[in-house]
Design an enzyme around this catalytic site. Structure first.
Site, short mmCIF file in Angstrom:
data_model
loop_
_atom_site.label_atom_id
_atom_site.label_comp_id
_atom_site.label_asym_id
_atom_site.label_seq_id
_atom_site.Cartn_x
_atom_site.Cartn_y
_atom_site.Cartn_z
N CYS A 29 0.84 -1.20 0.00
CA CYS A 29 0.00 0.00 0.00
C CYS A 29 0.88 1.26 0.00
CB CYS A 29 -0.97 -0.04 1.17
SG CYS A 29 -2.35 1.13 1.01
N HIS A 81 -3.62 -5.34 0.63
CA HIS A 81 -3.09 -5.82 1.91
C HIS A 81 -3.14 -7.36 1.96
CE1 HIS A 81 -2.73 -1.97 4.07
NE2 HIS A 81 -3.69 -1.59 3.25
N GLU A 107 -1.91 -9.18 4.34
CA GLU A 107 -1.86 -9.65 5.72
C GLU A 107 -3.24 -9.89 6.32
OE1 GLU A 107 -1.71 -5.10 6.00
OE2 GLU A 107 -1.06 -6.70 4.64
N SER A 110 0.65 -13.73 38.15
CA SER A 110 -0.68 -13.14 38.21
C SER A 110 -1.77 -14.18 38.03
CB SER A 110 -0.83 -12.09 37.10
OG SER A 110 -0.83 -12.72 35.83
N GLY A 164 -2.25 -15.42 34.99
CA GLY A 164 -2.45 -15.38 33.55
C GLY A 164 -1.40 -16.17 32.81
N VAL A 165 -1.61 -16.32 31.51
CA VAL A 165 -0.72 -17.16 30.72
C VAL A 165 0.68 -16.56 30.61
CG1 VAL A 165 -1.51 -16.16 28.54
CG2 VAL A 165 -0.44 -18.41 28.54
N SER A 202 2.63 -14.52 32.63
CA SER A 202 3.50 -14.71 33.80
C SER A 202 3.72 -16.19 34.09
CB SER A 202 2.92 -14.00 35.02
OG SER A 202 1.70 -14.57 35.43
N SER A 203 2.73 -17.02 33.81
CA SER A 203 2.88 -18.46 34.05
C SER A 203 3.92 -19.07 33.11
CB SER A 203 1.53 -19.17 33.85
OG SER A 203 0.58 -18.73 34.80
#
Length: 513
Positions: free
Chosen positions: A82, A169, A171, A223, A225-226, A228-229
């Site tokens: 573009c 585009h 993508e 936390s 969540g994924v 930090s885990s």
């Protein structure tokens, strides 16, 4: 990081991150960089290819972003998308102007010369256009590869250099052959072999962390969540007993969140887990507060104090690990060569304050969210952690509109659990990017057992999204919503009305506060 590097040059496109994601999906490592980098810096990075993104600018505007002309002398393969096409055609002797007929949305395209870039693409196909300007003409150095009814230069190539450009585009999912076109550029034009693998990332990152951490201890803030885990699992694999995980239970977590963290990291990974139960402290600090921004500030302040106190009990701790992701780095202006503009000034890149005295370890800062999930699976985390929906830093305080009380939080948790249970049972949990309940600061009249009620209203929110920058509301089946509503009203005392949020982002945000 890898011997195959492709650079995405950001000219201000909303799609720059999406281009990067598509390149990564083709197993080629890429990074987003500023358009104003000198050619010498491009040469130092030794990219296999360069992709110029789109832009809201017009190339003939005085302040329109341009690339250092020296980049063209590097003879590195280039794909202009573009604005990227318009910009480099303009710089290499072509002319750009306002299109006689602007193109927005799906458009049929005719391939006249597939060359390497469009090899395997049908002669007639659909692409996604989004432009008001277009290349008017090019000099004899270029030849046309494809056109539309109103855009004669929809795809071009340089006759002697590995430079290609497309007006559409590739993508976005609305260009069916977009993946093939990007693959052709990466493999057949740039010569990439597709060496980017999560397994390779694990081995390389473990070696880097071992070298950096040495014999010191590293603290990882969990936390639930994924992100930090996955950081914790990666650290445990790298330096094992040197890792100390701190989990602050602020009383604003989802149902079962604390138990899940304890089970995963104590039972699965045998980690040194420190759990700070500060529920009463947080709820006391939030008493009577209704402004969401004030809630955030209070929670941030209290979290720092609790974390700091817990960290004192861990001797020889020099490093602090956190789950900063690549979009976080880009949006916060934290990348050395990345876009200069700060999109999220409030984001936690840099993490806990410097006065804590730790050196940062951010092993995920080159990854996107979907790559983090693949990494979590590779490291042996359970699906319940890997695919857990994102959760806001301030927790349920921003889903409990108005003043936060333990009674309202209990009601909210029960409603949230029912919603997620029904989504799981119906096979919709993985189809939604984020789903949750919100308790509103209003009450409504109802009738239960021939008696008048005046109780709380709960809103349900479910969205579909790839990157959380934009999101569309999930078209959940009406029978599913009916089951959720019936269960909440029957099982959760204090709720007599359930509504469903059908707002997209933008203009709404995903969270309510």
């Amino acid at each position: 990081m890898t011997q195959e590097l492709v650079l995405i040059v950001d000219f201000g496109s909303q799609y720059a991150q999406l281009i990067a994601r598509r390149v990564r999906e083709l197993n080629v490592f890429c990074q987003i960089v500023r358009h104003d980098l000198p050619a010498s810096r491009f040469a130092e990075l030794k990219p296999k290819g360069i992709i110029f993104s789109g832009s809201p600018s017009s190339v003939y505007d005085e302040k329109a972003p341009k690339i250092d002309p020296g980049v063209f002398a590097l003879n590195v393969p280039i794909l202009g998308i573009c604005y990227g096409l318009q910009m480099y055609c303009h710089m290499l002797g072509g002319s750009v102007g306002k299109a006689a007929a602007r193109e927005y949305g799906r458009a049929p395209i005719h391939v006249t010369n597939p060359d390497k870039l469009l090899a395997g693409v049908p002669k007639e196909t659909i692409v996604w256009m989004s432009h008001g300007d277009q290349v008017q003409n090019v000099n004899n150095d270029f030849e046309t590869l494809a056109h539309t009814e109103t855009c004669p230069l929809a795809a071009v190539k340089h006759r002697t250099k590995p430079f290609y450009g497309i007006q559409f585009h590739p993508e976005v999912s609305h260009t069916p052959e977009g993946g093939r076109i990007l693959r052709n550029f990466l493999h057949d034009v740039c010569g990439c072999e597709g060496l980017w693998r999560i397994s390779t990332f694990i081995d390389r990152t473990i070696a880097e962390m071992k070298a950096k951490i040495g014999d010191k201890r590293v603290i990882c803030g969990l936390s639930g969540g994924v992100d930090s885990s996955v950081v914790a699992a990666l650290l445990l694999k790298a330096v094992g007993p040197q890792v100390a995980c701190i989990f602050v239970d602020n009383g604003l977590l989802r149902e079962g969140e604390s138990d899940s963290v304890k089970h995963t990291f104590r039972d699965w990974f045998n980690a040194d887990l420190h759990v700070a139960d500060a529920s009463e402290r947080f709820l006391s600090a939030l008493a009577g507060v209704t402004d969401p921004q004030v809630k955030r500030k209070i929670i941030g302040r209290e979290f720092i104090e609790v974390f700091k106190q817990e960290a004192k009990s861990i001797p020889n701790a020099k490093f602090l690990a956190q789950g900063t992701l690549y979009p976080d780095v880009i949006e916060s202006g934290g990348a050395v060569d990345g876009p200069a503009a700060t999109i999220k000034a409030h984001h936690n890149v840099g993490g806990l304050p410097k006065e804590l005295g730790f050196d940062l370890v951010e092993p995920l800062r080159d990854l996107f969210k979907d790559e983090v999930r693949r990494l979590g699976t590779e490291l042996g985390l359970p699906d319940s952690v890997v695919w857990r929906h994102p959760f806001p830093g301030p927790g349920l305080s921003v889903r409990c509109l108005g003043a936060v009380t333990s009674e309202k939080l209990d009601v909210l948790r029960k409603c949230d659990v029912i919603f997620l249970e029904e989504l799981q049972a119906a096979g919709w949990y993985r189809k939604t990017g984020q789903a949750f309940a919100v308790i509103l600061p209003v009450q409504s009249v109802g009738v239960m057992g021939d008696e008048r009620t005046y109780e709380s209203v709960v809103a349900l929110r479910a969205v579909e999204t790839e990157d959380f920058m934009t999101a569309d509301w999930s078209r959940l089946p009406t029978d599913l919503l009916a089951r959720v509503s019936t269960r909440i009203i029957n099982e959760v005392r204090g709720v007599n009305r359930v509504v469903y949020d059908i707002s997209s982002k933008p203009p709404a945000t995903i969270e309510w506060e």
